[in-house]
Design an enzyme around this catalytic site. Sequence first.
Site, mmCIF file in Angstrom:
data_model
loop_
_atom_site.group_PDB
_atom_site.id
_atom_site.type_symbol
_atom_site.label_atom_id
_atom_site.label_comp_id
_atom_site.label_asym_id
_atom_site.label_seq_id
_atom_site.Cartn_x
_atom_site.Cartn_y
_atom_site.Cartn_z
ATOM 1 N N HIS A 11 0.835 -1.208 0.000
ATOM 2 C CA HIS A 11 0.000 0.000 0.000
ATOM 3 C C HIS A 11 0.872 1.262 0.000
ATOM 4 O O HIS A 11 1.994 1.218 -0.465
ATOM 5 C CB HIS A 11 -0.986 -0.043 1.167
ATOM 6 N N GLU A 25 -2.229 0.492 7.906
ATOM 7 C CA GLU A 25 -1.344 -0.613 7.525
ATOM 8 C C GLU A 25 -0.117 -0.123 6.768
ATOM 9 O O GLU A 25 0.998 -0.621 6.976
ATOM 10 C CB GLU A 25 -2.115 -1.614 6.663
ATOM 11 N N HIS A 78 2.992 -6.965 4.484
ATOM 12 C CA HIS A 78 1.678 -6.395 4.766
ATOM 13 C C HIS A 78 1.281 -6.691 6.214
ATOM 14 O O HIS A 78 1.953 -7.462 6.909
ATOM 15 C CB HIS A 78 0.621 -7.009 3.844
ATOM 16 N N GLU A 143 2.124 -11.595 5.630
ATOM 17 C CA GLU A 143 1.114 -10.890 6.424
ATOM 18 C C GLU A 143 1.575 -10.944 7.883
ATOM 19 O O GLU A 143 1.407 -11.944 8.564
ATOM 20 C CB GLU A 143 -0.248 -11.550 6.275
#
Length: 301
Positions: A11, A25, A78, A143
Amino acid sequence: MPYSIMLDAGHGGSDPGAVYEGRQEKDDNLRLVLAVGEILQNHGINVEYTRTTDIYQSPYEKAMEANKAGVDFFISIHRNSFPTDNTVSGVESLIYDMSGIKYEMAQNINEQLEAVGFVNLGVKERPNLVVLRRTQMPAVLVEAGFINSNTDNELFDDNFSDIAEAIAAGILDTLEMEGVVASAMENVESVPEMSRQRTMEENTGEVRDIANRPGRTDTDEECETEDHLEKMQYHVQVGAFRMEMYAHRLLEELLEQDYPACISHSGGFYRVQVGNFDQLDDAVAMEHRLKRAGYPTVIVA
């Protein structure tokens, strides 16, 4: 030549990623990527980044940037999210498919993060993710805990340095095997043939294929050794690990695909090798087959 890795902070810019109680995040991702990158650089890895500031790039742009740079690996970091807050916690890694060195790396990263205190949710196949599908090199998306889990956020904040070290360690553990093999090969380049063979035995361990041995069982997994060989034998090495469990995991994966694999333990490393060939051409053919399946390979004698 050093490995090169592109680290991607998921992102960024106009895309905050998942948001929980004001926590974005994209900020956690960038902070963690920069910490992991510093550790890898200190271990001699060439590190590139998709971003080092708060900018937006599409997943396609990130994949194309990695392809253009020609890096060896792509690692995207992430934080996860779940529709209901504080319901799920843990780490997971995503890959295009369950094969090759990317699978080993994803498992190694997860296990290192589990040691920090996260629940290990495993490795998942995600062939539709652009950064996994469009990259031309092995790619892993990590993640690092759920951003809408208070448990994971506390772990993330209180153990941030350990988390960065864990991700870097999972990557380095996976890469270490080729560095060891290259070192062994360099040590014998200018040695006469008979001395070369003895040096190779010391560095890699002479192996005998046991996959088709009469009476073989699933527990017959160590390579047989002989002190004296009448002629050169060739093997394809696909892994060398300090931790035995990593070697056994790769061994089981290869055996499930009917590769004649075994483990040779020498010099403090557990070496996963395939085949026992009298002819170099046969070893080369097996090496090509393994490479097409996504495994890193080197022929040893």
